[in-house]
Design a protein around this motif. Structure first.
Motif, PDB file in Angstrom:
ATOM      1  N   PHE A  60       0.680  -1.323   0.104  1.00  0.00           N
ATOM      2  CA  PHE A  60      -0.054  -0.063   0.118  1.00  0.00           C
ATOM      3  C   PHE A  60       1.027   1.205  -0.114  1.00  0.00           C
ATOM      4  O   PHE A  60       1.832   1.323   0.550  1.00  0.00           O
ATOM      5  N   GLY A  61       0.409   2.295  -0.757  1.00  0.00           N
ATOM      6  CA  GLY A  61       1.301   3.654  -0.734  1.00  0.00           C
ATOM      7  C   GLY A  61       0.213   4.715  -0.121  1.00  0.00           C
ATOM      8  O   GLY A  61      -0.842   4.790  -0.442  1.00  0.00           O
ATOM      9  N   GLU A  62       1.178   5.462   0.536  1.00  0.00           N
ATOM     10  CA  GLU A  62       0.446   6.430   1.414  1.00  0.00           C
ATOM     11  C   GLU A  62       1.210   7.802   1.073  1.00  0.00           C
ATOM     12  O   GLU A  62       2.618   7.940   0.885  1.00  0.00           O
ATOM     13  N   ASN A  63       0.439   9.045   1.146  1.00  0.00           N
ATOM     14  CA  ASN A  63       1.083  10.314   0.794  1.00  0.00           C
ATOM     15  C   ASN A  63       1.295  11.088   1.699  1.00  0.00           C
ATOM     16  O   ASN A  63       2.058  12.151   1.839  1.00  0.00           O
ATOM     17  N   TYR A  64       0.477  10.912   3.008  1.00  0.00           N
ATOM     18  CA  TYR A  64       0.420  12.012   3.939  1.00  0.00           C
ATOM     19  C   TYR A  64       0.915  11.265   5.288  1.00  0.00           C
ATOM     20  O   TYR A  64       0.067  10.339   5.751  1.00  0.00           O
ATOM     21  N   LEU A  65       2.091  11.641   6.057  1.00  0.00           N
ATOM     22  CA  LEU A  65       2.567  10.836   7.128  1.00  0.00           C
ATOM     23  C   LEU A  65       1.432  10.708   8.332  1.00  0.00           C
ATOM     24  O   LEU A  65       1.429   9.671   8.773  1.00  0.00           O
ATOM     25  N   SER A 123      11.478  17.691   5.488  1.00  0.00           N
ATOM     26  CA  SER A 123      12.920  16.911   5.939  1.00  0.00           C
ATOM     27  C   SER A 123      12.723  16.598   7.770  1.00  0.00           C
ATOM     28  O   SER A 123      13.127  16.044   8.345  1.00  0.00           O
ATOM     29  N   ASN A 124      11.677  17.452   8.204  1.00  0.00           N
ATOM     30  CA  ASN A 124      11.460  17.253   9.657  1.00  0.00           C
ATOM     31  C   ASN A 124      10.505  16.179   9.767  1.00  0.00           C
ATOM     32  O   ASN A 124      10.327  15.566  10.917  1.00  0.00           O
ATOM     33  N   LYS A 125      10.084  15.425   8.791  1.00  0.00           N
ATOM     34  CA  LYS A 125       9.319  14.189   9.090  1.00  0.00           C
ATOM     35  C   LYS A 125      10.256  12.831   8.637  1.00  0.00           C
ATOM     36  O   LYS A 125       9.492  11.796   8.758  1.00  0.00           O
ATOM     37  N   THR A 126      11.457  13.159   8.426  1.00  0.00           N
ATOM     38  CA  THR A 126      12.247  11.951   7.611  1.00  0.00           C
ATOM     39  C   THR A 126      12.317  10.596   8.711  1.00  0.00           C
ATOM     40  O   THR A 126      12.107   9.699   8.518  1.00  0.00           O
ATOM     41  N   ARG A 127      12.273  11.163  10.318  1.00  0.00           N
ATOM     42  CA  ARG A 127      12.448  10.075  11.197  1.00  0.00           C
ATOM     43  C   ARG A 127      11.160   9.014  11.379  1.00  0.00           C
ATOM     44  O   ARG A 127      11.700   7.923  11.164  1.00  0.00           O
ATOM     45  N   GLN A 128      10.207   9.682  11.319  1.00  0.00           N
ATOM     46  CA  GLN A 128       8.984   8.892  11.337  1.00  0.00           C
ATOM     47  C   GLN A 128       8.797   8.118   9.958  1.00  0.00           C
ATOM     48  O   GLN A 128       8.412   6.859  10.129  1.00  0.00           O
ATOM     49  N   ILE A 129       9.111   8.687   8.833  1.00  0.00           N
ATOM     50  CA  ILE A 129       9.031   7.847   7.502  1.00  0.00           C
ATOM     51  C   ILE A 129      10.151   6.686   7.567  1.00  0.00           C
ATOM     52  O   ILE A 129       9.870   5.513   7.238  1.00  0.00           O
ATOM     53  N   GLY A 135     -12.130   3.832  -6.298  1.00  0.00           N
ATOM     54  CA  GLY A 135     -13.197   4.783  -6.653  1.00  0.00           C
ATOM     55  C   GLY A 135     -12.581   6.052  -6.361  1.00  0.00           C
ATOM     56  O   GLY A 135     -11.608   6.439  -5.983  1.00  0.00           O
ATOM     57  N   THR A 136     -13.470   7.165  -6.875  1.00  0.00           N
ATOM     58  CA  THR A 136     -12.984   8.755  -6.874  1.00  0.00           C
ATOM     59  C   THR A 136     -12.828   9.037  -5.341  1.00  0.00           C
ATOM     60  O   THR A 136     -13.571   8.820  -4.651  1.00  0.00           O
ATOM     61  N   ARG A 137     -11.712   9.616  -5.112  1.00  0.00           N
ATOM     62  CA  ARG A 137     -11.407  10.238  -3.764  1.00  0.00           C
ATOM     63  C   ARG A 137     -12.133  11.472  -3.334  1.00  0.00           C
ATOM     64  O   ARG A 137     -12.406  12.255  -4.113  1.00  0.00           O
ATOM     65  N   THR A 138     -12.625  11.486  -2.069  1.00  0.00           N
ATOM     66  CA  THR A 138     -13.222  12.632  -1.817  1.00  0.00           C
ATOM     67  C   THR A 138     -11.982  13.355  -0.993  1.00  0.00           C
ATOM     68  O   THR A 138     -10.863  12.824  -0.812  1.00  0.00           O
ATOM     69  N   ALA A 139     -12.100  14.773  -0.877  1.00  0.00           N
ATOM     70  CA  ALA A 139     -11.029  15.565  -0.451  1.00  0.00           C
ATOM     71  C   ALA A 139     -10.520  15.083   0.824  1.00  0.00           C
ATOM     72  O   ALA A 139     -11.405  14.601   1.983  1.00  0.00           O
ATOM     73  N   ARG A 140      -9.216  15.104   1.163  1.00  0.00           N
ATOM     74  CA  ARG A 140      -8.785  14.645   2.360  1.00  0.00           C
ATOM     75  C   ARG A 140      -8.825  15.430   3.582  1.00  0.00           C
ATOM     76  O   ARG A 140      -9.254  16.808   3.342  1.00  0.00           O
ATOM     77  N   CYS A 141      -9.182  15.066   4.562  1.00  0.00           N
ATOM     78  CA  CYS A 141      -9.065  15.993   5.755  1.00  0.00           C
ATOM     79  C   CYS A 141      -8.199  16.048   6.870  1.00  0.00           C
ATOM     80  O   CYS A 141      -7.753  16.994   7.372  1.00  0.00           O
ATOM     81  N   ALA A 142      -7.166  14.688   6.752  1.00  0.00           N
ATOM     82  CA  ALA A 142      -5.987  14.928   7.638  1.00  0.00           C
ATOM     83  C   ALA A 142      -4.861  15.845   7.118  1.00  0.00           C
ATOM     84  O   ALA A 142      -4.844  15.823   5.679  1.00  0.00           O
ATOM     85  N   SER A 143      -4.008  16.120   7.811  1.00  0.00           N
ATOM     86  CA  SER A 143      -2.931  17.055   7.273  1.00  0.00           C
ATOM     87  C   SER A 143      -1.677  16.045   7.600  1.00  0.00           C
ATOM     88  O   SER A 143      -1.559  15.283   8.575  1.00  0.00           O
ATOM     89  N   GLY A 144      -0.503  16.670   6.972  1.00  0.00           N
ATOM     90  CA  GLY A 144       0.826  16.084   7.453  1.00  0.00           C
ATOM     91  C   GLY A 144       1.078  14.940   6.799  1.00  0.00           C
ATOM     92  O   GLY A 144       2.101  14.255   7.124  1.00  0.00           O
TER      93      GLY A 144
END
Ligand SMILES: *Cc1c(COP(=O)(O)O)cnc(C)c1O
Length: 236
Positions: free
Chosen positions: A54-59, A84-90, A227-236
């Motif tokens: 599975f592929g994800e875009n938002y940490l 770059s401040n998210k690399t540790r979790q990624i 199916g078609t995505r609805t707008a995302r609500c989570a950020s980051g």
């Protein structure tokens, strides 16, 4: 959610048909399910239908889902823009990162990959559309970046990734293939310099056939599965 299983069968049939048409070995092209904005239950349903990667875009959004689905032993790919401040979790949550576009990010992922985990699999994101695209490394700069990334001990350079800019209305088949052909040629050039890689991450719901024609080994598919995505609500 039986329709998710059906949609997955349909996408797999498209991949297999393209493998045949373009004389690619059967099973050569892997399906990465892009699950951004999809909740954990839908991902679980697709996993039950046999999907493992599975592929994800938002940490932040991914973090919650990875925890909720930890029992399934899924393979997680980070495919979004990297701050770059998210690399540790990624570096600690994911098995693959497809969107590495600068050495600084690669060095941080390398330094922050937890001991005891296998090397993090890396694709370099190529700007295959010139000025029409804001993301990715210009092709001319890829060889130097690839050599530097290949030398980092906690990363394993697997290949190249691209997100082509949207096609202009009325453009022909050739323009759909051009970005993918560029990646194929770059990949061959790097192989010629002794950089052994095995992954071309290219092709999405609308253009996976063109990508497979040009050598994709992993297609990243969201809409055609979920199916078609609805707008995302989570950020980051
Ligand atoms: C959303 C996304 C995809 C999937 O696109 P679809 O058109 O929904 O198949 C693939 N790759 C990346 C990097 C994405 O952000």
């Amino acid at each position: 959610m039986p329709h998710l299983a059906e949609q997955r069968e349909r996408v797999i049939a498209r991949i297999q048909a393209a493998e045949q048409t373009f004389h690619r070995a059967t099973g050569n092209v892997q399906l990465l399910a892009v699950s951004k904005t999809q909740d954990a239950e839908r991902i679980r349903a697709l996993a039950m239908a046999g999907q493992r990667c599975f592929g994800e875009n938002y940490l932040q959004e991914a973090q919650e889902k990875i925890q909720l689905l930890a029992d399934l032993n899924l393979e997680w790919h980070f495919i979004g823009p990297i701050q770059s401040n998210k690399t540790r979790q990624i570096a600690s949550l994911f098995h693959w990162v497809h969107s590495v576009d600068r050495l600084k990010v690669a060095e941080r992922l390398d330094a922050q990959r937890p001991a005891g985990l296998p090397p993090l699999n890396i694709c370099l994101e190529v700007n295959s559309s010139g000025e029409a695209s804001k993301s990715g490394v210009p092709p001319a700069e890829i060889p130097q970046l690839a050599l530097a990334v290949a030398a980092l001990p906690n990363l394993r350079l697997r290949g190249l990734m691209t997100i082509p800019a949207p096609l202009a209305i009325g453009s022909d088949e050739t323009s759909a293939h051009a970005p993918f052909r560029l990646l194929r040629e770059l990949f061959a050039e790097l192989a010629g310099q002794g950089l052994g890689m095995d992954t071309l991450s290219m092709g999405m719901s609308d253009d996976l056939e063109a990508a497979i024609a040009e050598g994709a080994t992993m297609v990243r598919v969201g809409t055609a599965l979920f199916g078609t995505r609805t707008a995302r609500c989570a950020s980051g």
